[in-house]
Design a protein around this motif. Sequence first.
Motif, PDB file in Angstrom:
ATOM      1  N   HIS A 155       0.854  -1.196   0.000  1.00  0.00           N
ATOM      2  CA  HIS A 155       0.000   0.000   0.000  1.00  0.00           C
ATOM      3  C   HIS A 155       0.882   1.236   0.000  1.00  0.00           C
ATOM      4  O   HIS A 155       1.895   1.275   0.691  1.00  0.00           O
ATOM      5  N   LYS A 156       0.462   2.229  -0.763  1.00  0.00           N
ATOM      6  CA  LYS A 156       1.205   3.487  -0.737  1.00  0.00           C
ATOM      7  C   LYS A 156       0.285   4.642  -1.118  1.00  0.00           C
ATOM      8  O   LYS A 156      -0.443   4.572  -2.111  1.00  0.00           O
ATOM      9  N   ALA A 157       0.307   5.678  -0.314  1.00  0.00           N
ATOM     10  CA  ALA A 157      -0.485   6.873  -0.623  1.00  0.00           C
ATOM     11  C   ALA A 157       0.439   8.079  -0.680  1.00  0.00           C
ATOM     12  O   ALA A 157       1.423   8.161   0.057  1.00  0.00           O
ATOM     13  N   PHE A 158       0.169   8.999  -1.608  1.00  0.00           N
ATOM     14  CA  PHE A 158       0.854  10.298  -1.639  1.00  0.00           C
ATOM     15  C   PHE A 158      -0.146  11.363  -1.237  1.00  0.00           C
ATOM     16  O   PHE A 158      -1.170  11.529  -1.897  1.00  0.00           O
ATOM     17  N   HIS A 159       0.123  12.056  -0.175  1.00  0.00           N
ATOM     18  CA  HIS A 159      -0.749  13.138   0.295  1.00  0.00           C
ATOM     19  C   HIS A 159      -2.213  12.684   0.350  1.00  0.00           C
ATOM     20  O   HIS A 159      -3.089  13.348  -0.176  1.00  0.00           O
ATOM     21  N   LYS A 196       2.920   1.864 -11.486  1.00  0.00           N
ATOM     22  CA  LYS A 196       3.991   0.908 -11.795  1.00  0.00           C
ATOM     23  C   LYS A 196       5.330   1.364 -11.244  1.00  0.00           C
ATOM     24  O   LYS A 196       6.041   0.610 -10.584  1.00  0.00           O
ATOM     25  N   THR A 197       5.672   2.630 -11.528  1.00  0.00           N
ATOM     26  CA  THR A 197       6.935   3.160 -11.029  1.00  0.00           C
ATOM     27  C   THR A 197       6.957   3.146  -9.497  1.00  0.00           C
ATOM     28  O   THR A 197       7.945   2.723  -8.886  1.00  0.00           O
ATOM     29  N   THR A 198       5.857   3.578  -8.917  1.00  0.00           N
ATOM     30  CA  THR A 198       5.780   3.618  -7.457  1.00  0.00           C
ATOM     31  C   THR A 198       6.007   2.218  -6.872  1.00  0.00           C
ATOM     32  O   THR A 198       6.714   2.059  -5.872  1.00  0.00           O
ATOM     33  N   LEU A 199       5.442   1.213  -7.506  1.00  0.00           N
ATOM     34  CA  LEU A 199       5.620  -0.155  -7.021  1.00  0.00           C
ATOM     35  C   LEU A 199       7.090  -0.560  -7.044  1.00  0.00           C
ATOM     36  O   LEU A 199       7.643  -1.046  -6.055  1.00  0.00           O
ATOM     37  N   LEU A 200       7.746  -0.341  -8.185  1.00  0.00           N
ATOM     38  CA  LEU A 200       9.167  -0.700  -8.279  1.00  0.00           C
ATOM     39  C   LEU A 200       9.984   0.054  -7.237  1.00  0.00           C
ATOM     40  O   LEU A 200      10.879  -0.501  -6.610  1.00  0.00           O
ATOM     41  N   ARG A 201       9.675   1.336  -7.073  1.00  0.00           N
ATOM     42  CA  ARG A 201      10.434   2.160  -6.126  1.00  0.00           C
ATOM     43  C   ARG A 201      10.212   1.694  -4.691  1.00  0.00           C
ATOM     44  O   ARG A 201      11.135   1.722  -3.886  1.00  0.00           O
ATOM     45  N   THR A 255      -3.764  10.431  -1.272  1.00  0.00           N
ATOM     46  CA  THR A 255      -4.290   9.719  -2.440  1.00  0.00           C
ATOM     47  C   THR A 255      -3.632   8.346  -2.533  1.00  0.00           C
ATOM     48  O   THR A 255      -2.410   8.262  -2.619  1.00  0.00           O
ATOM     49  N   GLU A 256      -4.435   7.324  -2.529  1.00  0.00           N
ATOM     50  CA  GLU A 256      -3.875   5.971  -2.607  1.00  0.00           C
ATOM     51  C   GLU A 256      -3.392   5.683  -4.014  1.00  0.00           C
ATOM     52  O   GLU A 256      -4.167   5.791  -4.981  1.00  0.00           O
ATOM     53  N   VAL A 257      -2.141   5.330  -4.141  1.00  0.00           N
ATOM     54  CA  VAL A 257      -1.565   5.038  -5.446  1.00  0.00           C
ATOM     55  C   VAL A 257      -1.404   3.526  -5.625  1.00  0.00           C
ATOM     56  O   VAL A 257      -1.566   2.987  -6.714  1.00  0.00           O
ATOM     57  N   LEU A 258      -1.075   2.842  -4.537  1.00  0.00           N
ATOM     58  CA  LEU A 258      -1.030   1.380  -4.546  1.00  0.00           C
ATOM     59  C   LEU A 258      -2.011   0.878  -3.492  1.00  0.00           C
ATOM     60  O   LEU A 258      -1.965   1.293  -2.338  1.00  0.00           O
ATOM     61  N   LYS A 259      -2.894  -0.022  -3.917  1.00  0.00           N
ATOM     62  CA  LYS A 259      -3.961  -0.453  -3.003  1.00  0.00           C
ATOM     63  C   LYS A 259      -3.878  -1.944  -2.742  1.00  0.00           C
ATOM     64  O   LYS A 259      -4.831  -2.672  -3.003  1.00  0.00           O
TER      65      LYS A 259
END
Lengths: 250, 237
Positions: A8-12, A40-45, A14-18
């Motif tokens: 899971h990852k959110a920026f400010h 996709k980029t966020t996942l790799l990072r 906003t969920e980008v990876l759920k």
Amino acid sequence: MLEVKNVHKAFHGTEVLKGVDIEVGKGDVVVILGPSGSGKTTLLRCMNFLEKADKGTLVLDGMSVDLAKAQKREIREARLHTGFVFQNYNLFLNKTALENVTEGLVAGRKIPKKQADEIGKKALDKVGLSDRYDYYPQQLSGGQQQRVGIARAVAANPKVIFFDEPTSALDPELIGDVLTVMKKLAEEGTTMVIVTHEMSFAKEVADWVYFMDGGTVVEKGTPQEVLTCPKEERTRQFLRRVLREIDYYI
Amino acid sequence: MTERLLGILTRSFGQILLPGIITTIPLTILSFAIGMLIALAAALVQAAEVKGLRKAARFYVWMIRGTPLLVQLYIIFYGLPSMGILLDAFPAAVMAFSINVGAYASETLRAAILSVPKGQMEAGYCAGLDYFQIMGRIVLPQALKVAFPGLFNSLIGLVKDTSLAANITVLEMFMATQRIAARTYEPFALYCEVGFIYLMMCTVLTKLQKYGEKRLDKAGRMTGKPVTGRGGVICWK
Ligand SMILES: Nc1ncnc2c1ncn2[C@@H]1O[C@H](COP(=O)(O)OP(=O)(O)OP(=O)(O)O)[C@@H](O)[C@H]1O
Ligand SMILES: [Mg+2]
């Protein structure tokens, strides 16, 4: 071999990876497809700790790391066993091609310089740059720079290499060289996770294809399954659009 | 020009140059060296975003850039003794000048560090380097090249600023000139003379800067033949 679970990852806010799961077997080539902004980029990072996930686990060859709470030591350990190839190369501009490759060996892994130079030269030979050891990044074309980037990722013999759209910053006539190198790596059994928009490459080289949209994996399967007869409507839409673009292109 | 004036000028030349060599130049070099260390530390804690230290560095830069150098000299030499800290004139001057030049140079360095594309930092981490290795081997060498002209600017400024040390009893070039001028009643000629000596010193530094820039430029792109890349030939000398 490599597994990420429930990222899971959110920026400010906003969920980008759920909650993304990816599984990569030894020697597998996994291609991740998806529209722009799908994460996709966020996942790799996140998988390489360049971005701190809010939740998720990484299991790399038996070593399990919490993506949200990893210690510095764990992060470093994990990075010593992975390679990363960036969309815009990110070569060290004050270092030659060879030094770009050996830097991580000498400073990061304490390999003696002489030995590192040998490994570095071998890696550059493999990507077809045996005549460019002493060139600085600014003296190389985009395709050559990206091949240095690949050599840098390969040199330390990592368990897996991540590629984030390695050819999308390149002129069309330079893309082929880079893809050829990646194909060669795949044939040698290198484990790779590749984000790309190169459909024919995906079809030819991938063992598994993941289609992502809106921060989740919508569909996964063999290239046959996902690219030729996709089950999900969203995948179909995406493929139609991409393939049409290719038609226009031609 | 009268013979007397000519005599004064030739005799005074050595008398001014000597304190220049034994005081002005060492004062400049010492202050600049210490100032660079301060600048590097202040720039690094800001670039690395070390929590408390970052604020401290901002405060330092704000204070020093916002107050006159002469005031800083007076506080250190005339002010600190009242708080029990007694410094000789020369060390007090070194202290004031290094603190002062450090503040300006830290801003030059900070901007130069920021100018190095961030992706190289990430690539460094991915290659297995730690923060200090990336800074020392990748970022700082590039940043120093960018900062070089700005730092030289500070150095040249410092050469001339050391004349302010005359105010806190340091016998450097300017004070030596003042004394001769008081004796001989030839202020115009003598102050022109000392100005000329400062000019010569700065000229040497300017030449040094040019040479340094050339060297740095070469270091970034040395060997190989021209390559055809995107947008044609990438050229270099
Ligand atoms: N550092 C960031 N800060 C804020 N938002 C971000 C950041 N990085 C990515 N995003 C947002 O996260 C979403 C996913 O971005 P990401 O770069 O992962 O997409 P992508 O699938 O790689 O797209 P593309 O194909 O265009 O590269 C986007 O909406 C983007 O705006
Ligand atoms: Mg992307």
